[in-house]
Write a protein that holds these residues in place. Structure first.
Motif, PDB file in Angstrom:
ATOM      1  N   PHE A 177      16.506  -8.289   9.213  1.00  0.00           N
ATOM      2  CA  PHE A 177      15.077  -7.992   9.089  1.00  0.00           C
ATOM      3  C   PHE A 177      14.427  -8.777   7.955  1.00  0.00           C
ATOM      4  O   PHE A 177      13.208  -8.961   7.942  1.00  0.00           O
ATOM      5  CB  PHE A 177      14.865  -6.482   8.863  1.00  0.00           C
ATOM      6  N   LYS A 178      15.216  -9.280   7.001  1.00  0.00           N
ATOM      7  CA  LYS A 178      14.668  -9.990   5.837  1.00  0.00           C
ATOM      8  C   LYS A 178      13.757 -11.156   6.220  1.00  0.00           C
ATOM      9  O   LYS A 178      12.645 -11.254   5.694  1.00  0.00           O
ATOM     10  CB  LYS A 178      15.790 -10.472   4.910  1.00  0.00           C
ATOM     11  N   PRO A 179      14.162 -12.062   7.117  1.00  0.00           N
ATOM     12  CA  PRO A 179      13.246 -13.154   7.489  1.00  0.00           C
ATOM     13  C   PRO A 179      11.966 -12.640   8.149  1.00  0.00           C
ATOM     14  O   PRO A 179      10.883 -13.190   7.948  1.00  0.00           O
ATOM     15  CB  PRO A 179      14.046 -14.002   8.477  1.00  0.00           C
ATOM     16  N   ILE A 180      12.094 -11.565   8.896  1.00  0.00           N
ATOM     17  CA  ILE A 180      10.909 -10.969   9.517  1.00  0.00           C
ATOM     18  C   ILE A 180      10.000 -10.413   8.432  1.00  0.00           C
ATOM     19  O   ILE A 180       8.780 -10.559   8.487  1.00  0.00           O
ATOM     20  CB  ILE A 180      11.314  -9.867  10.521  1.00  0.00           C
ATOM     21  N   GLY A 181      10.596  -9.810   7.424  1.00  0.00           N
ATOM     22  CA  GLY A 181       9.822  -9.284   6.305  1.00  0.00           C
ATOM     23  C   GLY A 181       9.074 -10.371   5.569  1.00  0.00           C
ATOM     24  O   GLY A 181       7.922 -10.186   5.149  1.00  0.00           O
ATOM     25  N   LEU A 182       9.702 -11.517   5.403  1.00  0.00           N
ATOM     26  CA  LEU A 182       9.025 -12.644   4.746  1.00  0.00           C
ATOM     27  C   LEU A 182       7.844 -13.134   5.584  1.00  0.00           C
ATOM     28  O   LEU A 182       6.771 -13.430   5.061  1.00  0.00           O
ATOM     29  CB  LEU A 182      10.010 -13.782   4.500  1.00  0.00           C
ATOM     30  N   ALA A 183       8.052 -13.218   6.883  1.00  0.00           N
ATOM     31  CA  ALA A 183       6.968 -13.658   7.770  1.00  0.00           C
ATOM     32  C   ALA A 183       5.818 -12.659   7.774  1.00  0.00           C
ATOM     33  O   ALA A 183       4.641 -13.052   7.744  1.00  0.00           O
ATOM     34  CB  ALA A 183       7.500 -13.860   9.185  1.00  0.00           C
ATOM     35  N   THR A 184       6.148 -11.378   7.769  1.00  0.00           N
ATOM     36  CA  THR A 184       5.079 -10.378   7.755  1.00  0.00           C
ATOM     37  C   THR A 184       4.317 -10.409   6.438  1.00  0.00           C
ATOM     38  O   THR A 184       3.140 -10.066   6.393  1.00  0.00           O
ATOM     39  CB  THR A 184       5.610  -8.951   8.015  1.00  0.00           C
ATOM     40  N   GLY A 185       4.979 -10.823   5.370  1.00  0.00           N
ATOM     41  CA  GLY A 185       4.293 -10.976   4.087  1.00  0.00           C
ATOM     42  C   GLY A 185       3.198 -12.029   4.161  1.00  0.00           C
ATOM     43  O   GLY A 185       2.106 -11.860   3.608  1.00  0.00           O
ATOM     44  N   LEU A 186       3.479 -13.116   4.851  1.00  0.00           N
ATOM     45  CA  LEU A 186       2.460 -14.161   5.035  1.00  0.00           C
ATOM     46  C   LEU A 186       1.307 -13.661   5.896  1.00  0.00           C
ATOM     47  O   LEU A 186       0.141 -13.937   5.608  1.00  0.00           O
ATOM     48  CB  LEU A 186       3.092 -15.400   5.659  1.00  0.00           C
ATOM     49  N   VAL A 187       1.649 -12.929   6.937  1.00  0.00           N
ATOM     50  CA  VAL A 187       0.612 -12.361   7.811  1.00  0.00           C
ATOM     51  C   VAL A 187      -0.234 -11.372   7.022  1.00  0.00           C
ATOM     52  O   VAL A 187      -1.468 -11.378   7.116  1.00  0.00           O
ATOM     53  CB  VAL A 187       1.247 -11.674   9.038  1.00  0.00           C
ATOM     54  N   THR A 188       0.415 -10.537   6.228  1.00  0.00           N
ATOM     55  CA  THR A 188      -0.289  -9.539   5.431  1.00  0.00           C
ATOM     56  C   THR A 188      -1.288 -10.197   4.488  1.00  0.00           C
ATOM     57  O   THR A 188      -2.432  -9.753   4.370  1.00  0.00           O
ATOM     58  CB  THR A 188       0.713  -8.699   4.614  1.00  0.00           C
ATOM     59  N   ARG A 189      -0.865 -11.253   3.827  1.00  0.00           N
ATOM     60  CA  ARG A 189      -1.758 -11.943   2.891  1.00  0.00           C
ATOM     61  C   ARG A 189      -2.985 -12.502   3.606  1.00  0.00           C
ATOM     62  O   ARG A 189      -4.113 -12.362   3.143  1.00  0.00           O
ATOM     63  CB  ARG A 189      -0.993 -13.053   2.178  1.00  0.00           C
ATOM     64  N   SER A 190      -2.760 -13.110   4.757  1.00  0.00           N
ATOM     65  CA  SER A 190      -3.858 -13.692   5.517  1.00  0.00           C
ATOM     66  C   SER A 190      -4.832 -12.614   6.011  1.00  0.00           C
ATOM     67  O   SER A 190      -6.051 -12.748   5.862  1.00  0.00           O
ATOM     68  CB  SER A 190      -3.295 -14.478   6.698  1.00  0.00           C
ATOM     69  N   VAL A 191      -4.274 -11.559   6.583  1.00  0.00           N
ATOM     70  CA  VAL A 191      -5.113 -10.474   7.112  1.00  0.00           C
ATOM     71  C   VAL A 191      -5.866  -9.782   5.978  1.00  0.00           C
ATOM     72  O   VAL A 191      -7.066  -9.498   6.096  1.00  0.00           O
ATOM     73  CB  VAL A 191      -4.248  -9.470   7.908  1.00  0.00           C
ATOM     74  N   SER A 192      -5.183  -9.521   4.862  1.00  0.00           N
ATOM     75  CA  SER A 192      -5.824  -8.857   3.722  1.00  0.00           C
ATOM     76  C   SER A 192      -6.985  -9.674   3.172  1.00  0.00           C
ATOM     77  O   SER A 192      -8.028  -9.122   2.818  1.00  0.00           O
ATOM     78  CB  SER A 192      -4.810  -8.623   2.600  1.00  0.00           C
ATOM     79  N   THR A 193      -6.796 -10.976   3.095  1.00  0.00           N
ATOM     80  CA  THR A 193      -7.856 -11.853   2.587  1.00  0.00           C
ATOM     81  C   THR A 193      -9.083 -11.788   3.483  1.00  0.00           C
ATOM     82  O   THR A 193     -10.220 -11.692   3.004  1.00  0.00           O
ATOM     83  CB  THR A 193      -7.336 -13.296   2.475  1.00  0.00           C
ATOM     84  N   LYS A 194      -8.873 -11.830   4.795  1.00  0.00           N
ATOM     85  CA  LYS A 194     -10.001 -11.766   5.737  1.00  0.00           C
ATOM     86  C   LYS A 194     -10.716 -10.420   5.658  1.00  0.00           C
ATOM     87  O   LYS A 194     -11.945 -10.360   5.665  1.00  0.00           O
ATOM     88  CB  LYS A 194      -9.516 -12.041   7.155  1.00  0.00           C
ATOM     89  N   ILE A 195      -9.936  -9.343   5.582  1.00  0.00           N
ATOM     90  CA  ILE A 195     -10.532  -8.011   5.470  1.00  0.00           C
ATOM     91  C   ILE A 195     -11.325  -7.900   4.179  1.00  0.00           C
ATOM     92  O   ILE A 195     -12.454  -7.407   4.166  1.00  0.00           O
ATOM     93  CB  ILE A 195      -9.458  -6.912   5.555  1.00  0.00           C
ATOM     94  N   MET A 196     -10.745  -8.358   3.072  1.00  0.00           N
ATOM     95  CA  MET A 196     -11.410  -8.279   1.771  1.00  0.00           C
ATOM     96  C   MET A 196     -12.723  -9.046   1.775  1.00  0.00           C
ATOM     97  O   MET A 196     -13.741  -8.554   1.271  1.00  0.00           O
ATOM     98  CB  MET A 196     -10.481  -8.807   0.672  1.00  0.00           C
TER      99      MET A 196
END
Length: 103
Positions: free
Chosen positions: A5-24
């Motif tokens: 799951f670790k590589p998936i977690g890293l990928a979701t971290g990138l998605v989270t940053r992108s989505v959070s920036t757009k929402i903010m």
């Protein structure tokens, strides 16, 4: 299995940053109507800077929780194994509350 799951977690971290920036950006436009304050700019007020950072922290934390939780469910669906902890594995305050005669 959690190691997979670790590589998936890293990928979701990138998605989270992108989505959070757009929402903010969208939320701040509705709240203030101006671009996000830059703490390096002398003329920015401390109130705007603090408000923007608090809001950004809340949005990032919530987005991280949602994206991580969803990715864990997808991982479980695909592999049949939950990559995180189970309630039975957690020791400490949960056990103390369960054993409290006042509860």
């Amino acid at each position: 299995m959690a190691l997979l799951f670790k590589p998936i977690g890293l990928a979701t971290g990138l998605v989270t940053r992108s989505v959070s920036t757009k929402i903010m950006d969208r939320v701040w436009q509705r709240v203030d109507g101006n671009p996000l304050p830059d703490e390096d700019v002398r003329e920015e007020t401390l109130g705007r800077i603090v408000a923007a950072n608090v809001l950004q922290s809340v949005i990032f934390a919530a987005t991280t929780a949602v994206v991580t939780r969803y990715s864990m469910h997808v991982y479980e669906h695909l592999t049949g194994s939950w990559p995180g902890k189970h309630l039975a594995d957690i020791e400490g305050p949960v056990d103390a509350v369960a054993n409290d005669p006042r509860a």
